[in-house]
Design a protein around this motif. Structure first.
Motif, PDB file in Angstrom:
ATOM      1  N   GLU A   1       0.794  -1.226   0.000  1.00  0.00           N
ATOM      2  CA  GLU A   1       0.000   0.000   0.000  1.00  0.00           C
ATOM      3  C   GLU A   1       0.832   1.285   0.000  1.00  0.00           C
ATOM      4  N   CYS A   2       2.016   1.238   0.578  1.00  0.00           N
ATOM      5  CA  CYS A   2       2.831   2.465   0.654  1.00  0.00           C
ATOM      6  C   CYS A   2       4.315   2.166   0.472  1.00  0.00           C
TER       7      CYS A   2
ATOM      8  N   ALA B   1      -6.849   8.646   6.261  1.00  0.00           N
ATOM      9  CA  ALA B   1      -8.047   8.003   6.802  1.00  0.00           C
ATOM     10  C   ALA B   1      -8.368   6.694   6.092  1.00  0.00           C
ATOM     11  N   GLU B   2      -8.154   6.618   4.801  1.00  0.00           N
ATOM     12  CA  GLU B   2      -8.468   5.395   4.062  1.00  0.00           C
ATOM     13  C   GLU B   2      -7.529   4.262   4.450  1.00  0.00           C
ATOM     14  N   PHE B   3      -6.247   4.565   4.550  1.00  0.00           N
ATOM     15  CA  PHE B   3      -5.294   3.540   4.980  1.00  0.00           C
ATOM     16  C   PHE B   3      -5.623   3.080   6.402  1.00  0.00           C
ATOM     17  N   TYR B   4      -5.972   4.024   7.254  1.00  0.00           N
ATOM     18  CA  TYR B   4      -6.313   3.715   8.639  1.00  0.00           C
ATOM     19  C   TYR B   4      -7.535   2.809   8.710  1.00  0.00           C
ATOM     20  N   ALA B   5      -8.503   3.062   7.828  1.00  0.00           N
ATOM     21  CA  ALA B   5      -9.708   2.226   7.792  1.00  0.00           C
ATOM     22  C   ALA B   5      -9.363   0.790   7.406  1.00  0.00           C
TER      23      ALA B   5
ATOM     24  N   GLU C   1       5.949   7.195  -4.645  1.00  0.00           N
ATOM     25  CA  GLU C   1       4.761   7.706  -5.309  1.00  0.00           C
ATOM     26  C   GLU C   1       3.497   7.385  -4.505  1.00  0.00           C
ATOM     27  N   GLN C   2       3.409   6.175  -3.987  1.00  0.00           N
ATOM     28  CA  GLN C   2       2.257   5.804  -3.171  1.00  0.00           C
ATOM     29  C   GLN C   2       2.188   6.658  -1.905  1.00  0.00           C
ATOM     30  N   ARG C   3       3.329   6.839  -1.245  1.00  0.00           N
ATOM     31  CA  ARG C   3       3.344   7.608  -0.002  1.00  0.00           C
ATOM     32  C   ARG C   3       3.011   9.072  -0.251  1.00  0.00           C
ATOM     33  N   ASP C   4       3.502   9.625  -1.351  1.00  0.00           N
ATOM     34  CA  ASP C   4       3.181  11.013  -1.670  1.00  0.00           C
ATOM     35  C   ASP C   4       1.685  11.189  -1.894  1.00  0.00           C
ATOM     36  N   ALA C   5       1.082  10.214  -2.562  1.00  0.00           N
ATOM     37  CA  ALA C   5      -0.359  10.295  -2.832  1.00  0.00           C
ATOM     38  C   ALA C   5      -1.171  10.187  -1.541  1.00  0.00           C
ATOM     39  N   LEU C   6      -0.698   9.383  -0.599  1.00  0.00           N
ATOM     40  CA  LEU C   6      -1.418   9.168   0.653  1.00  0.00           C
ATOM     41  C   LEU C   6      -1.232  10.310   1.657  1.00  0.00           C
ATOM     42  N   THR C   7      -0.149  11.072   1.521  1.00  0.00           N
ATOM     43  CA  THR C   7       0.212  12.053   2.543  1.00  0.00           C
ATOM     44  C   THR C   7       0.322  13.484   2.020  1.00  0.00           C
ATOM     45  N   ASP C   8      -0.183  13.736   0.825  1.00  0.00           N
ATOM     46  CA  ASP C   8      -0.043  15.055   0.224  1.00  0.00           C
ATOM     47  C   ASP C   8       1.432  15.457   0.208  1.00  0.00           C
TER      48      ASP C   8
END
Length: 380
Positions: free
Chosen positions: A23-24, A43-47, A28-35
């Protein structure tokens, strides 16, 4: 991983690693998840973690948790710290769980555990502009009124308040005794009337907040534990708080170390990989040794807490927090030095490792406070 882990714990750690990689695992994945690294919580990852049942891993089954112990909670924090997972809200949330479990009513405990396990975020507010390390000096007042209390005052450095459902507030309810007396814990909804939350800009992210209370009413059933007894209640949770912070930074330190090793193996100067030069290879050896010591200390203390959850371990818990956070800072600083200019570039993760690890020696009790506590246990 040290041999103290059970097969189930090892499998749990491997599952966390697999999820983070999927998932991260890329920048690129981390940038998308964390602005682009500005937000520590997604919140989506946390869910997703909630759906897996991991957020309640150390909470009682009868209250909606998974029934594990503090070792499992430390594993979740360490491996997600290593995986750079955007779940910053869980550190304060799991800290808040302790007072509810130990001192809350049946209804409070059930409600809090259900919220935490299902993905709710909780914050805890102690610090004030004139009360940081000296928590007993806080002055935010909760005055008794018909049916509850009215809160007035300012809090600061409250992590995750801006994304929290509830805030566990420590306020002064009696000023007539000693400074550590007269403190009370309250559950305050983050959207309560009379509460204003303002984010504080810090290096690279926005995780901490100022809280302003203006005639904020909290009902009497919002008291967690006993009125005027927040100080001993806070002391009862220090094992967990310090271990959680230590575990998260242990994971971050391991990641910074691995990133450094990868870099010095690939970067060539003077016709050879820079890691082959003794000046760097011996520094790598020293860091590896320090990391091993930190890991063994963190998990030996976690095992001791699991074996006797009611026993306070102020020396050991402070040692774990001190060792893990200072080691993490050292690894990141050394990594930046060995990477040279690239260590400062946002293209690489090392500069964010440094920001995350330096502040870890300040929050949750500074390294100086941890040393004072350790020294006190030796009668000094």
């Amino acid at each position: 991983m040290p041999a103290v882990f059970t097969d189930e714990q090892r499998a749990f750690a491997a599952a966390i690693d697999e999820l983070c990689q999927r998932e991260c695992g890329t920048r690129e994945q981390r940038d998308a998840l964390t602005d682009h690294g500005k937000e520590a919580h997604n919140a989506e990852f946390y869910a997703t973690l909630a759906e897996l049942g991991w957020l309640g891993v150390g909470l009682p089954e009868e209250d909606g948790g998974s029934g594990g112990g503090i070792t499992e909670q430390c594993l979740l924090l360490e491996r997600t710290g290593y995986g750079l997972a955007p779940m910053g809200g869980w550190v304060t949330t799991v800290v808040v769980a302790g007072p509810y479990l130990k001192f809350g009513t049946d209804d409070q405990r059930k409600r809090a555990v259900t919220s935490i396990a299902s993905g709710g975020v909780h914050a805890i507010s102690m610090s004030e502009p004139e009360a940081g390390s000296d928590v007993g000096a806080l002055s935010c007042r909760a005055e008794p009124v018909d049916g509850g209390f009215v809160v007035n005052g300012q809090k600061t450095w409250c992590s995750n308040a801006h994304i929290a459902d509830n805030i566990l507030l420590v306020a002064r309810t009696d000023a007539t005794g000693k400074k550590h007396d007269g403190l009370t814990m309250f559950e305050v909804p983050a959207d309560a009337d009379g509460l204003s939350i303002s984010q504080i800009d810090t290096m690279g992210s926005n995780e901490v907040n100022d809280l302003y209370f203006t005639d904020c009413f909290v009902p009497v059933d919002a008291v967690i534990g006993q009125v005027n007894q927040a100080w001993p209640q806070l002391m009862a949770g220090l094992n967990g708080e310090r271990l959680y912070l230590a575990s998260a930074m242990l994971g971050r330190a391991k990641r910074a170390f691995d990133d450094t090793v990868a870099y010095v193996k690939e970067r060539t100067q003077f016709g050879r990989p820079i890691g082959s030069f003794q000046a760097l290879s011996q520094r790598i050896a020293d860091l590896a040794t320090e990391l091993e010591c930190a890991e063994l200390l963190v998990y030996s203390v976690a095992a001791a807490v699991d074996a006797n959850p009611e026993k306070l371990l102020p020396r050991e818990a402070s040692m774990a927090k001190l060792k893990a956070t200072e080691t993490a800072k050292k690894v990141a600083l050394e990594g930046m030095q060995m990477m040279g200019g690239y260590g400062y570039a946002t293209e690489y993760d090392m500069e964010s490792h440094l920001r995350a690890t330096v502040v870890s020696t300040v929050y949750g009790g500074t390294s100086e406070i941890q040393r004072d506590i350790i020294a006190t246990t030796y009668g000094l």
